[in-house]
Design a protein around this motif. Structure first.
Motif, PDB file in Angstrom:
ATOM      1  N   MET A 122       0.758  -1.175   0.019  1.00  0.00           N
ATOM      2  CA  MET A 122       0.002  -0.055  -0.206  1.00  0.00           C
ATOM      3  C   MET A 122       0.732   1.290  -0.080  1.00  0.00           C
ATOM      4  SD  MET A 122      -2.857  -1.052   2.601  1.00  0.00           S
ATOM      5  CE  MET A 122      -3.774   0.298   2.424  1.00  0.00           C
ATOM      6  N   GLY A 123       2.022   1.248   0.347  1.00  0.00           N
ATOM      7  CA  GLY A 123       2.979   2.471   0.550  1.00  0.00           C
ATOM      8  C   GLY A 123       3.844   2.420  -0.286  1.00  0.00           C
ATOM      9  N   ALA A 124       3.974   1.447  -1.401  1.00  0.00           N
ATOM     10  CA  ALA A 124       5.061   1.539  -2.426  1.00  0.00           C
ATOM     11  C   ALA A 124       5.133   2.682  -3.508  1.00  0.00           C
ATOM     12  CB  ALA A 124       4.928   0.244  -3.295  1.00  0.00           C
ATOM     13  N   ASN A 125       4.091   3.470  -3.298  1.00  0.00           N
ATOM     14  CA  ASN A 125       4.031   4.781  -4.444  1.00  0.00           C
ATOM     15  C   ASN A 125       4.634   4.490  -5.623  1.00  0.00           C
ATOM     16  OD1 ASN A 125       3.476   7.558  -4.501  1.00  0.00           O
ATOM     17  ND2 ASN A 125       5.589   8.175  -4.257  1.00  0.00           N
ATOM     18  N   GLY A 126       4.058   3.392  -6.348  1.00  0.00           N
ATOM     19  CA  GLY A 126       4.242   3.206  -7.550  1.00  0.00           C
ATOM     20  C   GLY A 126       5.457   2.378  -7.906  1.00  0.00           C
ATOM     21  N   ASN A 127       6.152   2.089  -6.885  1.00  0.00           N
ATOM     22  CA  ASN A 127       7.647   1.399  -7.169  1.00  0.00           C
ATOM     23  C   ASN A 127       7.230  -0.147  -7.374  1.00  0.00           C
ATOM     24  OD1 ASN A 127      10.096   0.002  -6.875  1.00  0.00           O
ATOM     25  ND2 ASN A 127      11.054   2.046  -5.883  1.00  0.00           N
ATOM     26  N   LEU A 128       7.719  -0.648  -8.486  1.00  0.00           N
ATOM     27  CA  LEU A 128       7.225  -2.050  -8.789  1.00  0.00           C
ATOM     28  C   LEU A 128       8.196  -2.783  -7.869  1.00  0.00           C
ATOM     29  CD1 LEU A 128       6.885  -2.386 -12.684  1.00  0.00           C
ATOM     30  CD2 LEU A 128       5.127  -2.900 -10.897  1.00  0.00           C
ATOM     31  N   GLY A 129       9.137  -2.563  -7.889  1.00  0.00           N
ATOM     32  CA  GLY A 129      10.233  -3.397  -6.785  1.00  0.00           C
ATOM     33  C   GLY A 129       9.748  -3.623  -5.460  1.00  0.00           C
ATOM     34  N   VAL A 130       8.988  -2.574  -4.886  1.00  0.00           N
ATOM     35  CA  VAL A 130       8.584  -2.594  -3.434  1.00  0.00           C
ATOM     36  C   VAL A 130       7.283  -2.966  -3.605  1.00  0.00           C
ATOM     37  CG1 VAL A 130       7.781  -1.046  -1.503  1.00  0.00           C
ATOM     38  CG2 VAL A 130       9.642  -0.380  -2.848  1.00  0.00           C
ATOM     39  N   ILE A 131       6.279  -3.154  -4.674  1.00  0.00           N
ATOM     40  CA  ILE A 131       5.161  -3.739  -4.746  1.00  0.00           C
ATOM     41  C   ILE A 131       5.379  -5.239  -4.930  1.00  0.00           C
ATOM     42  CG2 ILE A 131       3.210  -4.195  -6.678  1.00  0.00           C
ATOM     43  CD1 ILE A 131       3.230  -1.092  -7.260  1.00  0.00           C
ATOM     44  N   TYR A 132       6.312  -5.510  -5.722  1.00  0.00           N
ATOM     45  CA  TYR A 132       6.720  -7.047  -5.850  1.00  0.00           C
ATOM     46  C   TYR A 132       6.915  -7.516  -4.390  1.00  0.00           C
ATOM     47  CZ  TYR A 132       6.734  -6.627 -10.969  1.00  0.00           C
ATOM     48  OH  TYR A 132       6.381  -6.712 -12.004  1.00  0.00           O
ATOM     49  N   ALA A 133       8.106  -6.798  -3.789  1.00  0.00           N
ATOM     50  CA  ALA A 133       8.289  -7.257  -2.378  1.00  0.00           C
ATOM     51  C   ALA A 133       7.292  -7.356  -1.089  1.00  0.00           C
ATOM     52  CB  ALA A 133       9.646  -6.286  -1.829  1.00  0.00           C
ATOM     53  N   GLY A 134       6.446  -6.256  -1.351  1.00  0.00           N
ATOM     54  CA  GLY A 134       5.345  -6.272  -0.240  1.00  0.00           C
ATOM     55  C   GLY A 134       4.572  -7.467  -0.565  1.00  0.00           C
ATOM     56  N   ARG A 135       4.199  -7.874  -1.942  1.00  0.00           N
ATOM     57  CA  ARG A 135       3.405  -8.729  -1.919  1.00  0.00           C
ATOM     58  C   ARG A 135       3.964 -10.056  -1.989  1.00  0.00           C
ATOM     59  NH1 ARG A 135      -1.467  -8.545  -3.858  1.00  0.00           N
ATOM     60  NH2 ARG A 135      -1.343 -10.503  -5.170  1.00  0.00           N
ATOM     61  N   PHE A 136       5.084 -10.400  -2.105  1.00  0.00           N
ATOM     62  CA  PHE A 136       5.939 -11.663  -1.630  1.00  0.00           C
ATOM     63  C   PHE A 136       5.871 -11.819   0.031  1.00  0.00           C
ATOM     64  CE2 PHE A 136       9.648 -13.925  -0.191  1.00  0.00           C
ATOM     65  CZ  PHE A 136       9.629 -14.998  -1.286  1.00  0.00           C
ATOM     66  N   ILE A 137       5.983 -10.547   0.558  1.00  0.00           N
ATOM     67  CA  ILE A 137       6.191 -10.897   2.179  1.00  0.00           C
ATOM     68  C   ILE A 137       4.525 -11.262   2.474  1.00  0.00           C
ATOM     69  CG2 ILE A 137       6.470  -9.697   4.288  1.00  0.00           C
ATOM     70  CD1 ILE A 137       8.722  -8.000   2.895  1.00  0.00           C
ATOM     71  N   ALA A 138       3.716 -10.661   2.148  1.00  0.00           N
ATOM     72  CA  ALA A 138       2.254 -10.893   2.384  1.00  0.00           C
ATOM     73  C   ALA A 138       2.007 -12.306   2.059  1.00  0.00           C
ATOM     74  CB  ALA A 138       1.412 -10.054   1.478  1.00  0.00           C
ATOM     75  N   GLY A 139       2.683 -12.939   0.864  1.00  0.00           N
ATOM     76  CA  GLY A 139       2.400 -14.335   0.443  1.00  0.00           C
ATOM     77  C   GLY A 139       2.913 -15.055   1.503  1.00  0.00           C
ATOM     78  N   PHE A 140       4.174 -14.720   2.122  1.00  0.00           N
ATOM     79  CA  PHE A 140       4.923 -15.379   3.188  1.00  0.00           C
ATOM     80  C   PHE A 140       3.962 -15.918   4.098  1.00  0.00           C
ATOM     81  CE2 PHE A 140       7.715 -16.506   6.165  1.00  0.00           C
ATOM     82  CZ  PHE A 140       8.562 -17.454   5.829  1.00  0.00           C
ATOM     83  N   GLY A 141       3.141 -14.922   4.383  1.00  0.00           N
ATOM     84  CA  GLY A 141       2.123 -15.182   5.686  1.00  0.00           C
ATOM     85  C   GLY A 141       0.871 -15.936   5.135  1.00  0.00           C
ATOM     86  N   VAL A 142       0.411 -15.128   4.122  1.00  0.00           N
ATOM     87  CA  VAL A 142      -0.859 -16.092   3.549  1.00  0.00           C
ATOM     88  C   VAL A 142      -0.607 -17.638   3.280  1.00  0.00           C
ATOM     89  CG1 VAL A 142      -2.413 -15.905   1.572  1.00  0.00           C
ATOM     90  CG2 VAL A 142      -1.769 -14.042   2.940  1.00  0.00           C
ATOM     91  N   GLY A 143       0.736 -17.807   2.782  1.00  0.00           N
ATOM     92  CA  GLY A 143       0.803 -19.447   2.345  1.00  0.00           C
ATOM     93  C   GLY A 143       0.975 -20.204   3.686  1.00  0.00           C
ATOM     94  N   GLN A 144       1.018 -19.547   4.926  1.00  0.00           N
ATOM     95  CA  GLN A 144       1.015 -20.550   6.051  1.00  0.00           C
ATOM     96  C   GLN A 144      -0.698 -20.927   6.542  1.00  0.00           C
ATOM     97  OE1 GLN A 144       3.866 -19.186   9.089  1.00  0.00           O
ATOM     98  NE2 GLN A 144       4.333 -17.543   7.662  1.00  0.00           N
ATOM     99  N   THR A 145      -1.435 -20.202   6.035  1.00  0.00           N
ATOM    100  CA  THR A 145      -2.901 -20.003   6.387  1.00  0.00           C
ATOM    101  C   THR A 145      -3.507 -21.479   6.250  1.00  0.00           C
ATOM    102  OG1 THR A 145      -3.691 -18.885   4.487  1.00  0.00           O
ATOM    103  CG2 THR A 145      -3.164 -17.694   6.264  1.00  0.00           C
TER     104      THR A 145
END
Length: 560
Positions: A122-145
């Motif tokens: 949400m705070g990436a401000n259009g930076n694709l690298g941060v968007i990819y990293a944020g969604r990867f980290i979120a996936g690391f949590g979601v993948g455990q559910t």
């Protein structure tokens, strides 16, 4: 004798398994719902990301229009699928942390990771690298559910309603999808398409659910089966007593805990002192466990490549492909799609999975899904311009079949929720022995997310015209139809019915010859169960008789 067996008062079960009515109490349902909420993690992401990505503000933020058609497809696929990549790592990690710190603390840490990742996105401000990293980290949590949630639920649920309880997890997947779809639709209508709020407000659903789940864990107890595994038998007995709403010395609680401890002790004696190598050896070196792993992994491969998951992820795009025009209309049709899938999940949980059984419900869902895919593929074959010719408008003669294709997408969603999407979690959670349950569930969920990533990453490119290196919409849906049919045949011949069986009795099912397990396994295993129960009753009777004779002998000796 404390708490004798009473007539069960539960209509949602396959057969009478002799549970006292106290077993079906509010503490059990509160625990099931608290961990079932973990299912919303995937649903929210699948329902939100396509709508967020199609927001003009989001596209402007990442300068989307500056890329060519192929690059746009790749960026969209990468942003959408990055959660699945993170989820592969999360699912692998889940069994380690789940067995090391327990189901409760595993849930808390995944909620924190989930929130951190979404905050970065949400705070990436259009930076694709941060968007990819944020969604990867979120996936690391979601993948455990899907490891932590179904395992905990399966370990606390009574056998007669284990299917219902585990399907509550699936139901929350669809609740998450519905909330996400309607959040996208509501924000599109009320906030317009030019502000950050259009996609950030719906995205905040992630943080709301992660925070709620984290809070609810402080009102729950650790799984009794996990406590037995850690050698904390007394605490396990107290927790089971609390969950069953019966005293610790009640016959039902004593019998259930005895079965759990005996099963675990037998596993430990067979694999004493072998550590993690022993877990791997037991998982892959034992014929019956290997068959179970084959079922769990096969279910993930067949379900993900049947195409229904990618339809959920890219629903707005597919409805546009089939003739729905206008952003608002598209999002509304997509939201109705979510409601239909939620209704199917509820129907499966309440009236099918423990009533007609897992296998029949799964085959019914696959049949509906296959028929739907064939219809959509046939329609796209008849109108090959759709998705190939830019700006193509349907003729009056094509509008009726187009509505039929949209209805077929709805039916496919109903079949998916009824079949594969419920069973891929339920079967995985209940197949394995306690010692290797977390590892094998993690392994299965790793394949789940790896295949989900592969499918969701590939679909935007698969839908491209053949001239651009894709399969075209027509070819994509024919592929989905073929895989769905193959999956149905595989289920018919190789997947057994497991409804109504205790987790500890699964060994007797999978110790049958491999060619009997899928077609006749449960009937043969039930016959073995009866023999086992009769032997156990005779052994208990003989022990009690011997004890009584010894007591009388001692009494007589004391009198002499």
């Amino acid at each position: 004798m404390a708490g004798g067996l009473k007539k069960p008062v539960n209509i949602f079960k396959l057969k009478n398994l002799g549970e006292p009515k106290e077993v079906f109490n509010w503490r059990l349902w509160f625990a099931v719902v608290s961990f079932g909420l973990l299912g919303a993690a995937r649903g929210i992401d699948e329902g939100l990301i396509s709508g967020a990505f199609n927001s003009k503000d989001f596209q402007k933020t990442i300068n989307y229009s500056s890329y060519n058609t192929v690059d746009q497809a790749n960026i969209k696929a990468n942003v959408s699928a990055m959660v699945q990549i993170g989820s592969v790592a999360g699912a692998l990690f889940a069994f380690l942390i789940c067995d090391r710190i327990g189901r409760i603390w595993a849930t808390r840490q995944l909620c924190v990771v989930w929130i951190v990742g979404i905050s970065m996105f949400m705070g990436a401000n259009g930076n694709l690298g941060v968007i990819y990293a944020g969604r990867f980290i979120a996936g690391f949590g979601v993948g455990q559910t899907p490891v932590v949630g179904p395992v905990y639920i399966a370990e606390i649920a009574p056998a007669s309603i284990r299917g219902l309880c585990t399907c509550i997890f699936t139901g929350f997947v669809y609740l998450g999808i519905v909330l996400a779809y309607f959040a996208n639709y509501g924000c599109q209508v009320n906030l317009g398409d030019v502000s950050h709020a259009r996609w950030q407000v719906p995205t905040s659903l992630h943080i709301m659910f992660a925070g709620l789940i984290f809070f609810l864990t402080f009102f729950q107890c650790e799984s009794p089966r996990y406590l037995v595994k850690k050698g904390e038998d007394e605490e396990a007995m107290q927790v089971m007593s609390r969950l069953r709403h019966l005293s610790p010395d009640d016959d039902y609680v004593v019998r259930e805990m005895t079965a759990i401890k005996l099963s675990h002790h037998a596993e430990m004696e067979a694999t004493a002192g072998v550590g993690w190598f022993g877990v791997l050896k037991e998982s892959f070196g034992d014929r019956s466990n290997l068959y179970r792993i084959g079922i769990a992994i096969g279910a993930q491969i067949m379900s993900q490549w049947s195409g229904a998951g990618s339809i959920t992820l890219y629903a707005p795009d597919l409805f546009s492909l089939l003739g729905i025009t206008g952003t608002n209309e598209n999002l509304l049709v997509t939201a109705v799609f979510g409601i239909i899938k939620l209704a199917a999940a509820v129907a499966c949980a309440l009236f099918l999975v423990d009533v007609i059984g897992r296998k029949r419900a799964l085959l019914l869902g696959i049949t509906l899904q296959a028929l739907s895919m064939i219809y959509v593929a046939g329609f796209l074959t008849a109108v090959p311009e759709l998705g190939v010719v830019t700006g193509y408008k349907l003729t009056p003669a094509e509008e009726g079949p187009s509505k039929g294709a949209i209805a077929a997408i709805y039916v496919s969603g109903f079949g998916w929720a009824l079949g594969w999407n419920s069973m891929q979690y339920l079967l995985t959670a209940e197949l394995f022995p306690l010692r290797i349950r977390a590892f094998c569930t993690s392994l299965a969920m790793t394949f789940h997310f790896a295949n989900q990533y592969g499918n969701s990453r590939a679909v935007p490119n698969m839908l491209l015209p053949t001239s651009s290196g894709g399969l075209s919409p027509m070819g994509t849906f024919w592929l989905f139809a073929a895989i769905t049919i193959i999956g149905g045949l595989w289920v018919f011949f190789f997947v057994p019915e497991t409804a109504g069986r205790s987790l500890e009795s699964m060994d007797r099912l999978f110790n049958l010859p491999w060619y009997k397990i899928g077609l006749h396994g449960n009937q043969d295993a039930e016959a073995r169960d009866q023999v086992f129960d009769e032997k156990q009753m005779r052994a208990e009777h003989d022990t009690a008789t011997a004890g009584h004779v010894e007591m009388r002998s001692r009494t007589n000796e004391s009198r002499v």
